[in-house]
Design an enzyme around this catalytic site. Sequence first.
Site, PDB file in Angstrom:
ATOM      1  N   HIS A 131       0.811  -1.217   0.000  1.00 49.44           N
ATOM      2  CA  HIS A 131       0.000   0.000   0.000  1.00 49.44           C
ATOM      3  C   HIS A 131       0.842   1.263   0.000  1.00 49.44           C
ATOM      4  O   HIS A 131       0.354   2.332   0.378  1.00 49.44           O
ATOM      5  CB  HIS A 131      -0.945  -0.010   1.213  1.00 49.44           C
ATOM      6  CG  HIS A 131      -1.954  -1.129   1.146  1.00 49.44           C
ATOM      7  ND1 HIS A 131      -2.634  -1.594   2.250  1.00 49.44           N
ATOM      8  CD2 HIS A 131      -2.368  -1.892   0.109  1.00 49.44           C
ATOM      9  CE1 HIS A 131      -3.431  -2.585   1.881  1.00 49.44           C
ATOM     10  NE2 HIS A 131      -3.289  -2.793   0.592  1.00 49.44           N
ATOM     11  N   CYS A 139       3.349  13.234  -7.978  1.00 48.05           N
ATOM     12  CA  CYS A 139       2.512  14.250  -8.623  1.00 48.05           C
ATOM     13  C   CYS A 139       1.134  13.656  -8.928  1.00 48.05           C
ATOM     14  O   CYS A 139       1.025  12.570  -9.490  1.00 48.05           O
ATOM     15  CB  CYS A 139       3.188  14.706  -9.926  1.00 48.05           C
ATOM     16  SG  CYS A 139       2.149  15.835 -10.887  1.00 48.05           S
ATOM     17  N   CYS A 165       5.072  20.579 -12.920  1.00 45.10           N
ATOM     18  CA  CYS A 165       3.839  20.986 -13.621  1.00 45.10           C
ATOM     19  C   CYS A 165       2.899  21.810 -12.741  1.00 45.10           C
ATOM     20  O   CYS A 165       1.866  22.283 -13.197  1.00 45.10           O
ATOM     21  CB  CYS A 165       3.088  19.747 -14.129  1.00 45.10           C
ATOM     22  SG  CYS A 165       2.257  18.820 -12.832  1.00 45.10           S
TER      23      CYS A 165
HETATM   24  C1  BV8 Z   1      -8.678  -2.311  -4.817  1.00 46.78           C
HETATM   25  C2  BV8 Z   1      -2.869   2.803   2.691  1.00 46.78           C
HETATM   26  C3  BV8 Z   1      -9.405  -2.482  -7.033  1.00 46.78           C
HETATM   27  C4  BV8 Z   1      -3.391   4.182   2.943  1.00 46.78           C
HETATM   28  C5  BV8 Z   1      -4.762   1.267   2.849  1.00 46.78           C
HETATM   29  C6  BV8 Z   1     -15.688  -0.746  -3.150  1.00 46.78           C
HETATM   30  C7  BV8 Z   1     -15.014   0.093  -4.019  1.00 46.78           C
HETATM   31  C8  BV8 Z   1     -13.665  -0.054  -4.313  1.00 46.78           C
HETATM   32  C9  BV8 Z   1     -12.954  -1.071  -3.702  1.00 46.78           C
HETATM   33  C10 BV8 Z   1     -13.648  -1.891  -2.824  1.00 46.78           C
HETATM   34  C11 BV8 Z   1     -14.994  -1.765  -2.545  1.00 46.78           C
HETATM   35  N1  BV8 Z   1     -15.355  -2.734  -1.657  1.00 46.78           N
HETATM   36  C12 BV8 Z   1     -14.268  -3.472  -1.344  1.00 46.78           C
HETATM   37  C13 BV8 Z   1     -13.243  -2.975  -2.049  1.00 46.78           C
HETATM   38  C14 BV8 Z   1     -11.902  -3.423  -2.024  1.00 46.78           C
HETATM   39  C15 BV8 Z   1     -11.202  -2.557  -0.986  1.00 46.78           C
HETATM   40  C16 BV8 Z   1     -11.436  -3.202   0.372  1.00 46.78           C
HETATM   41  O1  BV8 Z   1     -10.915  -4.253   0.624  1.00 46.78           O
HETATM   42  N2  BV8 Z   1     -12.261  -2.550   1.218  1.00 46.78           N
HETATM   43  C17 BV8 Z   1     -12.558  -3.111   2.505  1.00 46.78           C
HETATM   44  C18 BV8 Z   1     -12.831  -1.976   3.490  1.00 46.78           C
HETATM   45  C19 BV8 Z   1     -13.745  -4.042   2.364  1.00 46.78           C
HETATM   46  N3  BV8 Z   1      -9.807  -2.572  -1.360  1.00 46.78           N
HETATM   47  C20 BV8 Z   1      -9.315  -1.579  -2.089  1.00 46.78           C
HETATM   48  O2  BV8 Z   1      -9.918  -0.565  -2.365  1.00 46.78           O
HETATM   49  C21 BV8 Z   1      -7.911  -1.814  -2.594  1.00 46.78           C
HETATM   50  N4  BV8 Z   1      -7.908  -1.585  -4.010  1.00 46.78           N
HETATM   51  O3  BV8 Z   1      -9.414  -3.195  -4.484  1.00 46.78           O
HETATM   52  O4  BV8 Z   1      -8.570  -1.863  -6.085  1.00 46.78           O
HETATM   53  C22 BV8 Z   1      -9.006  -1.889  -8.315  1.00 46.78           C
HETATM   54  C23 BV8 Z   1      -8.389  -2.707  -9.266  1.00 46.78           C
HETATM   55  C24 BV8 Z   1      -8.054  -2.149 -10.471  1.00 46.78           C
HETATM   56  C25 BV8 Z   1      -8.291  -0.790 -10.727  1.00 46.78           C
HETATM   57  C26 BV8 Z   1      -8.862   0.029  -9.741  1.00 46.78           C
HETATM   58  C27 BV8 Z   1      -9.224  -0.523  -8.532  1.00 46.78           C
HETATM   59  C28 BV8 Z   1      -6.951  -0.838  -1.951  1.00 46.78           C
HETATM   60  C29 BV8 Z   1      -6.865  -1.101  -0.479  1.00 46.78           C
HETATM   61  C30 BV8 Z   1      -5.714  -0.296   0.114  1.00 46.78           C
HETATM   62  C31 BV8 Z   1      -6.248   0.870   0.915  1.00 46.78           C
HETATM   63  N5  BV8 Z   1      -5.126   1.521   1.605  1.00 46.78           N
HETATM   64  N6  BV8 Z   1      -3.689   1.832   3.417  1.00 46.78           N
HETATM   65  C32 BV8 Z   1      -3.171   4.626   4.386  1.00 46.78           C
HETATM   66  O5  BV8 Z   1      -2.585   3.895   5.198  1.00 46.78           O
HETATM   67  O6  BV8 Z   1      -3.621   5.752   4.688  1.00 46.78           O
HETATM   68  S1  BV8 Z   1      -5.668   0.161   3.715  1.00 46.78           S
HETATM   69  C33 BV8 Z   1      -5.227   0.231   5.343  1.00 46.78           C
HETATM   70  O7  BV8 Z   1      -6.303  -0.341   6.066  1.00 46.78           O
HETATM   71  C34 BV8 Z   1      -4.033  -0.618   5.709  1.00 46.78           C
HETATM   72  O8  BV8 Z   1      -3.025  -0.553   4.751  1.00 46.78           O
HETATM   73  C35 BV8 Z   1      -4.595  -2.002   5.880  1.00 46.78           C
HETATM   74  O9  BV8 Z   1      -4.670  -2.669   4.652  1.00 46.78           O
HETATM   75  C36 BV8 Z   1      -5.989  -1.689   6.365  1.00 46.78           C
HETATM   76  C37 BV8 Z   1      -6.062  -1.790   7.871  1.00 46.78           C
HETATM   77  O10 BV8 Z   1      -6.035  -3.141   8.141  1.00 46.78           O
HETATM   78  P1  BV8 Z   1      -5.013  -3.749   9.205  1.00 46.78           P
HETATM   79  O11 BV8 Z   1      -3.619  -3.366   8.837  1.00 46.78           O
HETATM   80  O12 BV8 Z   1      -5.359  -5.164   9.321  1.00 46.78           O
HETATM   81  O13 BV8 Z   1      -5.309  -2.977  10.542  1.00 46.78           O
HETATM   82  P2  BV8 Z   1      -6.598  -3.131  11.470  1.00 46.78           P
HETATM   83  O14 BV8 Z   1      -6.581  -1.966  12.369  1.00 46.78           O
HETATM   84  O15 BV8 Z   1      -7.798  -3.425  10.631  1.00 46.78           O
HETATM   85  O16 BV8 Z   1      -6.302  -4.459  12.317  1.00 46.78           O
HETATM   86  C38 BV8 Z   1      -5.233  -4.480  13.221  1.00 46.78           C
HETATM   87  C39 BV8 Z   1      -5.144  -5.887  13.760  1.00 46.78           C
HETATM   88  O17 BV8 Z   1      -4.023  -5.944  14.625  1.00 46.78           O
HETATM   89  C40 BV8 Z   1      -6.354  -6.310  14.562  1.00 46.78           C
HETATM   90  O18 BV8 Z   1      -6.711  -7.627  14.203  1.00 46.78           O
HETATM   91  C41 BV8 Z   1      -5.870  -6.248  16.009  1.00 46.78           C
HETATM   92  O19 BV8 Z   1      -6.488  -7.221  16.818  1.00 46.78           O
HETATM   93  C42 BV8 Z   1      -4.415  -6.554  15.842  1.00 46.78           C
HETATM   94  N7  BV8 Z   1      -3.534  -6.012  16.872  1.00 46.78           N
HETATM   95  C43 BV8 Z   1      -3.707  -4.916  17.662  1.00 46.78           C
HETATM   96  N8  BV8 Z   1      -2.634  -4.757  18.455  1.00 46.78           N
HETATM   97  C44 BV8 Z   1      -1.752  -5.753  18.147  1.00 46.78           C
HETATM   98  C45 BV8 Z   1      -2.318  -6.550  17.139  1.00 46.78           C
HETATM   99  N9  BV8 Z   1      -1.704  -7.620  16.607  1.00 46.78           N
HETATM  100  C46 BV8 Z   1      -0.485  -7.923  17.102  1.00 46.78           C
HETATM  101  N10 BV8 Z   1       0.140  -7.203  18.060  1.00 46.78           N
HETATM  102  C47 BV8 Z   1      -0.461  -6.128  18.608  1.00 46.78           C
HETATM  103  N11 BV8 Z   1       0.160  -5.430  19.580  1.00 46.78           N
END
Ligand code: BV8
Length: 265
Positions: A131, A139, A165
């Site tokens: 990501h 840009c 640009c």
């Molecule tokens: C794509 C970067 C297709 C930015 C991030 C409708 C429209 C469009 C797309 C979609 C849609 N519906 C679904 C989708 C697909 C969508 C998606 O999956 N949505 C989800 C919400 C359903 N995905 C996308 O849009 C992706 N692109 O599909 O493109 C496409 C193809 C061709 C052409 C055009 C388009 C892009 C997804 C990337 C988004 N960017 N980040 C930024 O950071 O600002 S996502 C961001 O959120 C993170 O990178 C990560 O992926 C996600 C968060 O998840 P986690 O990292 O798991 O974190 P979370 O807090 O959820 O969980 C933490 C875990 O740790 C917990 O389980 C917790 O218990 C645990 N924990 C806590 N403490 C600890 C621990 N574990 C261990 N030790 C500890 N101490």
Amino acid sequence: MSDDRVSDDQDTSPGVARFATRLRAARHLVVLTGAGVSAESGLPTFRDPLTGLWARYRPEDLATPEAFARDPALVWSWYGMRRDAARAALPNPGHRGIARLESLVPRVTLITQNVDGLHRRAGSSEPVELHGSLFSTRCSREGTMHEGLVDRELEAARLPRCPDCGALLRPGVVWFGEALPEDALRRAQAASTACDVFLSVGTSHQVYPAAGLPASAAAAGATVGIVDPAPSGLGMSEAVYHLPGKAGEVLPALLAEAWPRPMSS
Ligand code: BV8
């Protein structure tokens, strides 16, 4: 005692002991990380509610091209705050344990959803940053990379603009609805279906396509381990081991179990 070593009274959970046996014999290990691996470095996860002035926003509402088009200053202030927080953070024993695996397993592919740069700072070589990174900037019109002037412009409360640009520069991360970098996704998918052991650390497995990687690995016959204090979003099958706990505690315990250090004479 360095905080990377397991305290003597840390009893090894049965899941850790069983998975450690598989890890020690691994030929190709894939590690997938999410925000949870950086939680002990003080960086909030996406599941944590945003606090302070960010409390009224959800990450999913800020990390989109639409949000940037609508209010680039708001989105840049969120990313500016996260850049500063990531810089001030330090890798924790979870990051360092993952980096150390590279010297213990013949082949390791680290795939991260995180954009905070902490794996590189912990010593992991060439993490697959699915990501993008908080510290790359491009840009919004030409896609060219620019990083040097961003902090100065943000500190001056100016929106950084492309020196070539004049269009707005944007954070070099992948937003919801945007395609992942092709090469990174291809490397991640290829490694996940080729590995014999897959370790998922600190991710809720909710964002695709990253969330589909553990299932791809299991379907290809890999043993899968999940390090997370909370039950994972994955179906637990016989090939999937839940290693409950924090990354900064479970990973040192897992490495100590798989590769016991020689008793100090
Ligand atoms: C794509 C970067 C297709 C930015 C991030 C409708 C429209 C469009 C797309 C979609 C849609 N519906 C679904 C989708 C697909 C969508 C998606 O999956 N949505 C989800 C919400 C359903 N995905 C996308 O849009 C992706 N692109 O599909 O493109 C496409 C193809 C061709 C052409 C055009 C388009 C892009 C997804 C990337 C988004 N960017 N980040 C930024 O950071 O600002 S996502 C961001 O959120 C993170 O990178 C990560 O992926 C996600 C968060 O998840 P986690 O990292 O798991 O974190 P979370 O807090 O959820 O969980 C933490 C875990 O740790 C917990 O389980 C917790 O218990 C645990 N924990 C806590 N403490 C600890 C621990 N574990 C261990 N030790 C500890 N101490």
